[in-house]
Design an enzyme around this catalytic site. Structure first.
Site, PDB file in Angstrom:
ATOM      1  N   CYS A  44       0.840  -1.204   0.000  1.00  0.00           N
ATOM      2  CA  CYS A  44       0.000   0.000   0.000  1.00  0.00           C
ATOM      3  C   CYS A  44       0.876   1.256   0.000  1.00  0.00           C
ATOM      4  O   CYS A  44       0.631   2.209  -0.734  1.00  0.00           O
ATOM      5  CB  CYS A  44      -0.949  -0.003   1.195  1.00  0.00           C
ATOM      6  SG  CYS A  44      -0.132  -0.085   2.820  1.00  0.00           S
ATOM      7  N   ARG A  99      -0.262  -7.338   9.287  1.00  0.00           N
ATOM      8  CA  ARG A  99       0.613  -7.436  10.467  1.00  0.00           C
ATOM      9  C   ARG A  99       1.645  -8.560  10.320  1.00  0.00           C
ATOM     10  O   ARG A  99       2.779  -8.431  10.792  1.00  0.00           O
ATOM     11  CB  ARG A  99      -0.232  -7.640  11.724  1.00  0.00           C
ATOM     12  CG  ARG A  99      -1.078  -6.424  12.062  1.00  0.00           C
ATOM     13  CD  ARG A  99      -2.055  -6.670  13.197  1.00  0.00           C
ATOM     14  NE  ARG A  99      -2.949  -5.531  13.352  1.00  0.00           N
ATOM     15  CZ  ARG A  99      -2.671  -4.452  14.079  1.00  0.00           C
ATOM     16  NH1 ARG A  99      -1.518  -4.366  14.713  1.00  0.00           N
ATOM     17  NH2 ARG A  99      -3.534  -3.459  14.174  1.00  0.00           N
ATOM     18  N   ALA A 100       1.261  -9.631   9.667  1.00  0.00           N
ATOM     19  CA  ALA A 100       2.191 -10.751   9.479  1.00  0.00           C
ATOM     20  C   ALA A 100       3.281 -10.429   8.461  1.00  0.00           C
ATOM     21  O   ALA A 100       4.314 -11.094   8.415  1.00  0.00           O
ATOM     22  CB  ALA A 100       1.424 -11.990   9.026  1.00  0.00           C
TER      23      ALA A 100
END
Length: 315
Positions: free
Chosen positions: A131, A168-169
């Protein structure tokens, strides 16, 4: 051209995959939904797809291959994780399917639609970077089109609520993938990426800051114009993408060089660009511009791929 559309599948029935599905259904000119694929039979994404009459499977890539209409699917979006993508891609390549990777796996070339999509229209797998990459690399490229960029650093700030388990991973992959793409696609000699997850309530809209150290004496007005033109080009497929203020400049002369870790002291023109990305709120909240820019960029790439497929068919 006929009204024929190319059938696509989405692997990953979470936030990104579901938003992408809605974009395909609402906004696409050349695509139609062929399948929604997940691994959680109770996910909202699969439930929505089923209500809309789209073929679904909760058996992952293996379930996709077994669907009766699998032979019709020409393009697959992968909105899962970097770790899972390698297996998905290996399976799909056996069937000659074009893959658009929304994870930071980076198996295929990095693609930012406004910068280099046409170079990779026939690639079997393209990577949509991250992103932060989709938001900032066009700005780095805008500067590097005018002047040599010794160093570019981007800071992406997103609402904590918009960062799901997949995001998050993949934090380490985010910084590595974005840094490399700043160099390979953006044109900077050295790139660095930082991501901040802001827990503020109410959640904040995605913000991006881009710092470039360009060569000394670079044409400031030409850089401003290049940045504005690039922002307009991104806005064509991400309506909520905008410059928050005028481009800022600061000169560092040889007697007062800028110290860049890993590079050393360099004179030059520091260019500061400040961005905001508001989501279209198709499925995700408007503050989740970080997810919206990924799905919008992936859709823009798929549209071009589908157009190419259809033109070849006609020819």
């Amino acid at each position: 051209m006929s009204n024929e559309r190319i059938s696509v599948a989405i692997i990953g029935s979470g936030n990104i995959g579901t938003d992408l599905m809605i974009k395909v259904l609402r906004n696409s000119k050349y695509l139609k939904m062929g399948a929604m694929v997940g691994i959680d039979p109770h996910s909202d994404g699969l439930a929505r797809a089923a209500r809309l009459g789209i073929p679904i499977t909760s058996d992952g890539i293996e379930g996709l291959v077994k669907l009766p209409n699998f032979h019709e699917i020409k393009i697959v979006f992968d909105a899962t994780s970097a770790g899972a993508h390698a297996h998905h891609n290996a399976v799909l390549q056996q069937y000659g399917i074009q893959v658009i990777d929304l994870t930071p796996a980076a198996i295929g070339p990095y693609v930012v639609p406004v910068v280099n999509l046409d170079e990779h229209r026939d690639a079997p797998n393209i990577n949509m970077v991250t992103c932060g990459g989709q938001a900032t690399i066009p700005m780095v490229k805008a500067v590097s089109q005018v002047a040599k960029v010794h160093y570019a650093e981007i800071i992406t700030s997103i609402a904590s609520k918009s960062a799901g388990p997949g995001t998050r991973a993949n934090i380490d992959e985010f910084t590595e993938t974005t840094s490399k793409a700043i160099e390979e696609v953006g044109g900077a000699q050295k790139g660095k990426a930082i991501i901040i997850m802001n827990p503020a309530e109410p959640p904040l809209i995605m913000r991006d800051t881009v710092y470039c150290l360009a060569e000394a004496g670079a044409d400031q007005q030409a850089i401003r114009q290049s940045v504005k033109a690039m922002a307009d080009a991104v806005q064509a497929y991400v309506p909520g993408y905008r410059l928050k203020q005028e481009v800022q400049f600061e000169e560092f002369k040889t007697d007062r060089p800028l110290n860049i870790p890993g590079i050393g002291k360099l004179p030059g023109l520091k260019v500061s660009i400040f961005l905001e990305v508001e989501g279209a709120a198709h499925y995700l909240p408007a503050y989740a511009g970080n997810l919206d820019i990924m799905t919008s960029a992936a859709l823009a790439a798929a549209e071009r791929f589908a157009e190419t497929h259809l033109n070849k068919k006609i020819a």
